[in-house]
Design a protein around this motif. Structure first.
Motif, PDB file in Angstrom:
ATOM      1  N   THR A  65      -4.658   3.210   9.608  1.00  0.00           N
ATOM      2  CA  THR A  65      -3.885   2.835   8.431  1.00  0.00           C
ATOM      3  C   THR A  65      -2.567   2.212   8.867  1.00  0.00           C
ATOM      4  O   THR A  65      -1.878   2.737   9.748  1.00  0.00           O
ATOM      5  CB  THR A  65      -3.589   4.063   7.554  1.00  0.00           C
ATOM      6  OG1 THR A  65      -4.825   4.703   7.220  1.00  0.00           O
ATOM      7  CG2 THR A  65      -2.870   3.667   6.278  1.00  0.00           C
ATOM      8  N   LYS A  66      -2.240   1.117   8.243  1.00  0.00           N
ATOM      9  CA  LYS A  66      -0.970   0.450   8.529  1.00  0.00           C
ATOM     10  C   LYS A  66       0.031   0.786   7.422  1.00  0.00           C
ATOM     11  O   LYS A  66      -0.251   0.601   6.231  1.00  0.00           O
ATOM     12  CB  LYS A  66      -1.159  -1.060   8.603  1.00  0.00           C
ATOM     13  CG  LYS A  66       0.132  -1.839   8.836  1.00  0.00           C
ATOM     14  CD  LYS A  66      -0.143  -3.339   8.864  1.00  0.00           C
ATOM     15  CE  LYS A  66       1.140  -4.134   9.029  1.00  0.00           C
ATOM     16  NZ  LYS A  66       0.858  -5.593   8.994  1.00  0.00           N
ATOM     17  N   GLU A 116       3.715  -0.189   6.172  1.00  0.00           N
ATOM     18  CA  GLU A 116       4.764  -1.209   6.299  1.00  0.00           C
ATOM     19  C   GLU A 116       5.946  -0.797   5.431  1.00  0.00           C
ATOM     20  O   GLU A 116       5.793  -0.569   4.231  1.00  0.00           O
ATOM     21  CB  GLU A 116       4.225  -2.567   5.850  1.00  0.00           C
ATOM     22  CG  GLU A 116       5.215  -3.719   5.989  1.00  0.00           C
ATOM     23  CD  GLU A 116       4.580  -5.034   5.580  1.00  0.00           C
ATOM     24  OE1 GLU A 116       3.766  -5.566   6.377  1.00  0.00           O
ATOM     25  OE2 GLU A 116       4.843  -5.492   4.464  1.00  0.00           O
ATOM     26  N   GLU A 123       6.686  -1.868  10.880  1.00  0.00           N
ATOM     27  CA  GLU A 123       5.239  -1.776  10.759  1.00  0.00           C
ATOM     28  C   GLU A 123       4.721  -0.701  11.713  1.00  0.00           C
ATOM     29  O   GLU A 123       5.028  -0.726  12.911  1.00  0.00           O
ATOM     30  CB  GLU A 123       4.589  -3.116  11.080  1.00  0.00           C
ATOM     31  CG  GLU A 123       4.979  -4.223  10.115  1.00  0.00           C
ATOM     32  CD  GLU A 123       4.464  -5.583  10.560  1.00  0.00           C
ATOM     33  OE1 GLU A 123       3.428  -6.030  10.039  1.00  0.00           O
ATOM     34  OE2 GLU A 123       5.104  -6.174  11.444  1.00  0.00           O
ATOM     35  N   VAL A 172       1.122   1.552  12.681  1.00  0.00           N
ATOM     36  CA  VAL A 172      -0.302   1.814  12.503  1.00  0.00           C
ATOM     37  C   VAL A 172      -0.561   3.239  12.978  1.00  0.00           C
ATOM     38  O   VAL A 172      -0.253   3.590  14.121  1.00  0.00           O
ATOM     39  CB  VAL A 172      -1.173   0.814  13.283  1.00  0.00           C
ATOM     40  CG1 VAL A 172      -2.657   1.167  13.140  1.00  0.00           C
ATOM     41  CG2 VAL A 172      -0.930  -0.598  12.767  1.00  0.00           C
ATOM     42  N   VAL A 229      -6.746  -0.571   7.966  1.00  0.00           N
ATOM     43  CA  VAL A 229      -6.905  -1.442   9.135  1.00  0.00           C
ATOM     44  C   VAL A 229      -8.356  -1.339   9.605  1.00  0.00           C
ATOM     45  O   VAL A 229      -8.861  -0.236   9.861  1.00  0.00           O
ATOM     46  CB  VAL A 229      -5.926  -1.027  10.264  1.00  0.00           C
ATOM     47  CG1 VAL A 229      -6.154  -1.890  11.497  1.00  0.00           C
ATOM     48  CG2 VAL A 229      -4.485  -1.153   9.787  1.00  0.00           C
TER      49      VAL A 229
END
Length: 571
Positions: A457-458, A460, A517, A519, A551
Motif C-alpha cells: 500500500t502506498k 502519500e 510517499e 510504501v 500497489v
C-alpha cells in the motif's frame, strides 16, 4: 570661508561609497539567512538608512558635533547652528553632514544581521531610530565631536569603535535579549546549523563592502589637497586592503585545521573582520603592523564565532557580533600597540609606553559600557510594550509573509524547504474531530479498513513544510524504514489567504508543500494514517491530505526480489 573643490569632491565621493555599503550589508545578511526572510532583511537595510537620515538631521548631528560640553553636543534640530569649529579644511557643512550621516546609518545597520529572522519589523524601526538619535551621536561626540575621549588623545580614525563596536554592542545585547531562533539549539544546548540560503549573495555583499571600505577609511582623511594628505590616503588604502587579505588567509588556515576543510562563510566573515579591525588605526600603523593586526583579527573572528554560538549560546546568523563588536574593540586596542607616532602618540611597540594604549582601552570600555546600558533600556522598553520578538508561528512561516505579506522573494524559483520546527512541536496531538469554527472545514468520518494479509500500500502525505521534521520522526518511530520526499507546489479549494504587493492583491494558486510517499507492507496502514493525522493536525486550513493507493508490485533492482520481500531491508 574658502572651500576646496578637491576636498569637497573627496568627501562626497566617500559619502557615496559608504552609502553603497548598505547594499553590501543587505546582500550579506540576506545570503547568510534563510530564503523566507529575504524580503524582511532587504526592507530593514533600506529603512535603517531612511529612518536614520532624518533622525540624524533632526537630533543626532547636533548632539555629536555641537560645541556643548565634553559629554554632550547641542540640541540643534535641522542643523542650523555654527559648526566651523569642527569642519575639515575647505569642506562645506552639508558635504560634511552627509558624510557623517552615512556613517551613522552604517552603525545602525550592523544590528540587523545579528537579530535577523526573529525580530518584529516595528521593533526594528524603533531601535534603529534610537541608535541614530542618541546612542551613536553621544558616544560619537566623545570621540569625533571634541568630547572627553578626543581630549585625552583617543584615536579612532574611521570608526572601529565609534561605528562598528557601537553597532556590535547593540547587536550583542539585542541577540541576547531576543534569544536564539527556533531550532537553533536542542534541549541539551547543542547548536544546530541553520544554513544561509544564498552564498553568492553573501560573497557579493562582502566584495561590495570591501570596495566601499576604501571610501569608508580613505575618505576619512576628509581632504586631498596636500602632499601629506595624499601620502596618508595611500597608506590608509594599502593598510585597509592588507589587513583584510591577511585576515582571510588566517581564518582559512584556522578553519582548515579545525574542521578539516576551509570554511567558506567564516572566511568571508574574516574579510570584514580585517576591515573593521584596521579602521581605527589604518592611518597610524605601518603595513607590517597592519599585517600582524590582520593575523590577529583572522584568529579572533574564527574563535569568537564559535564562542558566541557554542558557549555563550547567543544566536548570530551572520557573525556580526564577532566581526563588529570583537574585532572593532580589538582593532582599537591594537592601535595603542602598533601606532608609529606619525598621526598619534607612539604605541607600545614603538617606544611610546602604555599611556596611549591605556587611553585606547579606556575609550573602548567607556563606549561599550555606555552603549550597553542605553541599548538595554531601549530593548527592554520595546520588549515590554510593543514587543521585540516575532510570534513563533510567524518566525516559522518566515518574516517575509508574516511581516510584509510577501509570499516569496524568489517568485518562480524553488528553494530548499525550511524544516525547523518549534520546540516540542514534534509531539503528536490527539485528533478530537472538533476544529475551530473560524477557519475549519467540515470533518467527515470514514470507516477504517483492516489489513489482514501482507499487501503493498502506498501512503502519500501532503503537508506543511514546517511539519515535515515532526512527521519524519513519527514515521521512523513507527518503524517506517524508507520514504520519498519532494518539495512541491499545490493548493486545495481555498487557494490560500489573500496577500498584497504594492496594494494589489496577489493571486495565489500554488503554495509550497512537502509530499511524502511511503510504501508499506509490514507496518499497518491504519497506524501510518493515524500517526500522520496526530502529527499534522492543527484544525486550520492547510493541514494537508493523506492519499492511500493499492500497489500492484514492487521490485528491488539490486536483488530482483519482488512484492513483500522487496521492501524488507535484510541482506
Amino acid at each position: 570661508m574658502t572651500y576646496s573643490a578637491v576636498n569637497t569632491i573627496w568627501v562626497l565621493l566617500g559619502a557615496a561609497l559608504v552609502f553603497f555599503m548598505q547594499a553590501g550589508f543587505s546582500m550579506c545578511e540576506a545570503g547568510f539567512t534563510r530564503a523566507k526572510n529575504t524580503g524582511n532583511i532587504l526592507m530593514k537595510n533600506l529603512m535603517d538608512f531612511c529612518i536614520g537620515t532624518p533622525a540624524f538631521w533632526l537630533v543626532g548631528f547636533g548632539l555629536m558635533f555641537g560645541s556643548g560640553s565634553a559629554l554632550l553636543g547641542t540640541f540643534d534640530p535641522l542643523i542650523l547652528g555654527d559648526y566651523s569649529h569642527i569642519l575639515p579644511a575647505g569642506v562645506p557643512l552639508w558635504a560634511f553632514a552627509i558624510f557623517q550621516t552615512v556613517f551613522c546609518a552604517t552603525s545602525a545597520t550592523i544590528v540587523s544581521g545579528a537579530m535577523a529572522e526573529r525580530t518584529k519589523f516595528s521593533a526594528y524601526c524603533i531601535y534603529s531610530a534610537a541608535i541614530s538619535l542618541i546612542i551613536y551621536p553621544i558616544s560619537g561626540h566623545w570621540i569625533w565631536g571634541g568630547g572627553w575621549l578626543s581630549q585625552l588623545g583617543f584615536h579612532d580614525f574611521a570608526g572601529s569603535t565609534t561605528v562598528h563596536m557601537v553597532g556590535g554592542i547593540c547587536a550583542l545585547i539585542g541577540a541576547k535579549i531576543l534569544g536564539p531562533r527556533i531550532g537553533k539549539y536542542d534541549k541539551s544546548g547543542k547548536p544546530h546549523a541553520i544554513l544561509g540560503h544564498n552564498l553568492t549573495f553573501a560573497a557579493l555583499g562582502v566584495f561590495i563592502l570591501w570596495f566601499c571600505w576604501f571610501g569608508f577609511n580613505g575618505a576619512s582623511t576628509v581632504g586631498m589637497d596636500s602632499d601629506a594628505l595624499l601620502e596618508r590616503a595611500g597608506l590608509v588604502f594599502f593598510n585597509t586592503n592588507l589587513a583584510a587579505a591577511v585576515a582571510c588567509c588566517t581564518t582559512l588556515v584556522v578553519t582548515w585545521v579545525r574542521y578539516g576543510k576551509p570554511d567558506v562563510s567564516m572566511t568571508y566573515n574574516a574579510a570584514l573582520a580585517g576591515l573593521v579591525g584596521i579602521t581605527a588605526g589604518c592611518d597610524a600603523v605601518e603595513p607590517l603592523g597592519a599585517a600582524i593586526m590582520g593575523l590577529v583579527f583572522g584568529i579572533a573572528v574564527a574563535f569568537a564565532v564559535e564562542f558566541f554560538d557554542k558557549i555563550a549560546k547567543i544566536d548570530d546568523p551572520v557573525g556580526a557580533i564577532a566581526v563588529h563588536c570583537v574585532c572593532g574593540a580589538l582593532g582599537t586596542l591594537l592601535t595603542g600597540f602598533f601606532a608609529t607616532g606619525v598621526s598619534t602618540e607612539k604605541g607600545v611597540f614603538y617606544g611610546g609606553g602604555f599611556h596611549f594604549a591605556g587611553v585606547q582601552a579606556l575609550g573602548v570600555v567607556a563606549v561599550a559600557a555606555y552603549v550597553a546600558v542605553v541599548i538595554t533600556i531601549v530593548f527592554q522598553v520595546i520588549k515590554h510594550t510593543s514587543g521585540l520578538r516575532a510570534e513563533p508561528a510567524d518566525e516559522l512561516a518566515g518574516l517575509d509573509i508574516s511581516e510584509h505579506g510577501l509570499l516569496t522573494a524568489y517568485a518562480g524559483f524553488a528553494m530548499q524547504p525550511d524544516t525547523v520546527t518549534e520546540d516540542g512541536a514534534a509531539e503528536p496531538v490527539m485528533v478530537s474531530g472538533e476544529v475551530p469554527v473560524a477557519e475549519a472545514i467540515p470533518v467527515k468520518r470514514v470507516e477504517s479498513f483492516d489489513q489482514t494479509v501482507p499487501k503493498l500500500t502506498k501512503v502519500e502525505i501532503i503537508c506543511k513544510e514546517s511539519r515535515f521534521e515532526a512527521l519524519k520522526k513519527a514515521m521512523t518511530d513507527l518503524g517506517i524504514t524508507g520514504m520519498t520526499v519532494s518539495h512541491v507546489l499545490g493548493c486545495g479549494m481555498q487557494k490560500g489567504k489573500p496577500e498584497y504587493y504594492r496594494g494589489v492583491e496577489v493571486e495565489v494558486s500554488l503554495l509550497p508543500k512537502i509530499q511524502v510517499e511511503i510504501v508499506v507492507s509490514k507496518v499497518p496502514v491504519r497506524s501510518v494514517i493515524e500517526t500522520a493525522k496526530k502529527v499534522l493536525y492543527t484544525g486550520h486550513i492547510g493541514d494537508g491530505k493523506i492519499f492511500v493507493y493499492d500497489v500492484e508490485n514492487v521490485i528491488k533492482v539490486r536483488t530482483g526480489e519482488e512484492g513483500y520481500d522487496a521492501l524488507q531491508d535484510v541482506e
